[in-house]
Design a protein around this motif. Sequence first.
Motif, PDB file in Angstrom:
ATOM      1  N   SER A 262     -59.442   9.932  -6.335  1.00  0.00           N
ATOM      2  CA  SER A 262     -58.857   8.905  -7.196  1.00  0.00           C
ATOM      3  C   SER A 262     -59.875   7.830  -7.571  1.00  0.00           C
ATOM      4  O   SER A 262     -59.571   6.911  -8.298  1.00  0.00           O
ATOM      5  CB  SER A 262     -57.644   8.265  -6.514  1.00  0.00           C
ATOM      6  OG  SER A 262     -58.046   7.512  -5.387  1.00  0.00           O
TER       7      SER A 262
ATOM      8  N   VAL B  65     -61.152   5.511  -5.729  1.00  0.00           N
ATOM      9  CA  VAL B  65     -61.012   4.239  -5.039  1.00  0.00           C
ATOM     10  C   VAL B  65     -62.222   4.137  -4.121  1.00  0.00           C
ATOM     11  O   VAL B  65     -62.381   4.932  -3.207  1.00  0.00           O
ATOM     12  CB  VAL B  65     -59.692   4.171  -4.229  1.00  0.00           C
ATOM     13  CG1 VAL B  65     -59.634   2.892  -3.409  1.00  0.00           C
ATOM     14  CG2 VAL B  65     -58.499   4.260  -5.168  1.00  0.00           C
TER      15      VAL B  65
ATOM     16  N   GLU C 233     -52.331  10.826  -6.681  1.00  0.00           N
ATOM     17  CA  GLU C 233     -51.678   9.839  -7.552  1.00  0.00           C
ATOM     18  C   GLU C 233     -51.201   8.632  -6.751  1.00  0.00           C
ATOM     19  O   GLU C 233     -51.349   7.489  -7.193  1.00  0.00           O
ATOM     20  CB  GLU C 233     -50.505  10.480  -8.307  1.00  0.00           C
ATOM     21  CG  GLU C 233     -50.936  11.362  -9.446  1.00  0.00           C
ATOM     22  CD  GLU C 233     -51.862  10.667 -10.436  1.00  0.00           C
ATOM     23  OE1 GLU C 233     -51.545   9.538 -10.891  1.00  0.00           O
ATOM     24  OE2 GLU C 233     -52.924  11.226 -10.752  1.00  0.00           O
TER      25      GLU C 233
ATOM     26  N   LYS D 248     -54.245   6.600  -5.873  1.00  0.00           N
ATOM     27  CA  LYS D 248     -54.706   5.885  -7.060  1.00  0.00           C
ATOM     28  C   LYS D 248     -53.881   4.621  -7.254  1.00  0.00           C
ATOM     29  O   LYS D 248     -54.431   3.541  -7.502  1.00  0.00           O
ATOM     30  CB  LYS D 248     -54.529   6.774  -8.311  1.00  0.00           C
ATOM     31  CG  LYS D 248     -55.769   7.370  -8.832  1.00  0.00           C
ATOM     32  CD  LYS D 248     -55.482   8.030 -10.165  1.00  0.00           C
ATOM     33  CE  LYS D 248     -56.251   9.315 -10.239  1.00  0.00           C
ATOM     34  NZ  LYS D 248     -56.056  10.060 -11.445  1.00  0.00           N
ATOM     35  N   THR D 249     -52.577   4.766  -7.155  1.00  0.00           N
ATOM     36  CA  THR D 249     -51.677   3.636  -7.356  1.00  0.00           C
ATOM     37  C   THR D 249     -51.870   2.588  -6.268  1.00  0.00           C
ATOM     38  O   THR D 249     -51.957   1.389  -6.562  1.00  0.00           O
ATOM     39  CB  THR D 249     -50.212   4.125  -7.384  1.00  0.00           C
ATOM     40  OG1 THR D 249     -50.076   5.102  -8.419  1.00  0.00           O
ATOM     41  CG2 THR D 249     -49.255   2.983  -7.632  1.00  0.00           C
TER      42      THR D 249
ATOM     43  N   GLY E 283     -54.538   2.113  -4.396  1.00  0.00           N
ATOM     44  CA  GLY E 283     -55.852   1.505  -4.587  1.00  0.00           C
ATOM     45  C   GLY E 283     -55.869   0.529  -5.740  1.00  0.00           C
ATOM     46  O   GLY E 283     -56.369  -0.596  -5.611  1.00  0.00           O
ATOM     47  N   ARG E 284     -55.330   0.939  -6.849  1.00  0.00           N
ATOM     48  CA  ARG E 284     -55.298   0.043  -8.009  1.00  0.00           C
ATOM     49  C   ARG E 284     -54.530  -1.222  -7.679  1.00  0.00           C
ATOM     50  O   ARG E 284     -54.989  -2.332  -7.969  1.00  0.00           O
ATOM     51  CB  ARG E 284     -54.685   0.766  -9.202  1.00  0.00           C
ATOM     52  CG  ARG E 284     -54.634  -0.077 -10.448  1.00  0.00           C
ATOM     53  CD  ARG E 284     -54.656   0.758 -11.718  1.00  0.00           C
ATOM     54  NE  ARG E 284     -54.161   0.042 -12.871  1.00  0.00           N
ATOM     55  CZ  ARG E 284     -54.719  -1.025 -13.409  1.00  0.00           C
ATOM     56  NH1 ARG E 284     -55.791  -1.542 -12.873  1.00  0.00           N
ATOM     57  NH2 ARG E 284     -54.217  -1.600 -14.475  1.00  0.00           N
ATOM     58  N   TYR E 285     -53.370  -1.085  -7.079  1.00  0.00           N
ATOM     59  CA  TYR E 285     -52.536  -2.252  -6.799  1.00  0.00           C
ATOM     60  C   TYR E 285     -53.172  -3.179  -5.763  1.00  0.00           C
ATOM     61  O   TYR E 285     -53.372  -4.359  -6.010  1.00  0.00           O
ATOM     62  CB  TYR E 285     -51.143  -1.803  -6.330  1.00  0.00           C
ATOM     63  CG  TYR E 285     -50.219  -2.972  -6.088  1.00  0.00           C
ATOM     64  CD1 TYR E 285     -49.646  -3.640  -7.154  1.00  0.00           C
ATOM     65  CD2 TYR E 285     -49.946  -3.414  -4.800  1.00  0.00           C
ATOM     66  CE1 TYR E 285     -48.820  -4.725  -6.945  1.00  0.00           C
ATOM     67  CE2 TYR E 285     -49.118  -4.495  -4.585  1.00  0.00           C
ATOM     68  CZ  TYR E 285     -48.555  -5.147  -5.649  1.00  0.00           C
ATOM     69  OH  TYR E 285     -47.749  -6.227  -5.449  1.00  0.00           O
TER      70      TYR E 285
ATOM     71  N   GLU F 119     -57.312  -3.819  -6.879  1.00  0.00           N
ATOM     72  CA  GLU F 119     -57.661  -4.376  -8.179  1.00  0.00           C
ATOM     73  C   GLU F 119     -56.687  -5.425  -8.708  1.00  0.00           C
ATOM     74  O   GLU F 119     -57.103  -6.313  -9.451  1.00  0.00           O
ATOM     75  CB  GLU F 119     -57.757  -3.242  -9.211  1.00  0.00           C
ATOM     76  CG  GLU F 119     -58.833  -2.230  -8.902  1.00  0.00           C
ATOM     77  CD  GLU F 119     -58.824  -1.057  -9.864  1.00  0.00           C
ATOM     78  OE1 GLU F 119     -58.212  -1.170 -10.947  1.00  0.00           O
ATOM     79  OE2 GLU F 119     -59.430  -0.031  -9.534  1.00  0.00           O
ATOM     80  N   ILE F 120     -55.407  -5.350  -8.365  1.00  0.00           N
ATOM     81  CA  ILE F 120     -54.407  -6.183  -9.029  1.00  0.00           C
ATOM     82  C   ILE F 120     -54.009  -7.417  -8.222  1.00  0.00           C
ATOM     83  O   ILE F 120     -54.064  -8.531  -8.734  1.00  0.00           O
ATOM     84  CB  ILE F 120     -53.156  -5.348  -9.389  1.00  0.00           C
ATOM     85  CG1 ILE F 120     -53.539  -4.276 -10.421  1.00  0.00           C
ATOM     86  CG2 ILE F 120     -52.040  -6.237  -9.910  1.00  0.00           C
ATOM     87  CD1 ILE F 120     -52.446  -3.306 -10.772  1.00  0.00           C
TER      88      ILE F 120
END
Length: 141
Positions: A19, A21, A120, A123-124, A126-128, A131-132
């Motif tokens: 993903s 991350v 998936e 990815k979610t 890691g992104r959240y 990054e967010i």
Amino acid sequence: MADDSEDDRFLAREALRESRVLNDLHEVEDGEALMNYLKGHGEYSDPASAPRPGFILLDLNMPRKTGREALEEIKADSSLRRIPVVILTTSEDEIDVIQSYDLGVSSFITKPVSFEALVEVMKTIGRYWIEIVSLPSSDSD
């Protein structure tokens, strides 16, 4: 990541890699090792090899100290309670979900069956979490 299944840790590691991350993943096999890691005891006494995590992926069903027991201990410790804890477990039991949120978990995720779905999810996650969201720094204790 605290999970007693070597296979699940391997799959999570590969899913994070797939993903893209890029953060380091530090792994322990049970809740007892997790608490030693977080408190810098024993083999985890060197902060360079056992840095404070940005968040914790925690399995519920582990030997020696369960994820539930570790979560309760983390949230009761003023120096650890701000670390977000994400339950990543095979359990779909509503009682586990309720008890986890009652103990202060940030998210509860049932492990997907397929590797593609795990990628998936990672990815979610890691992104959240990377990054967010804004998280307090470790020196704000």
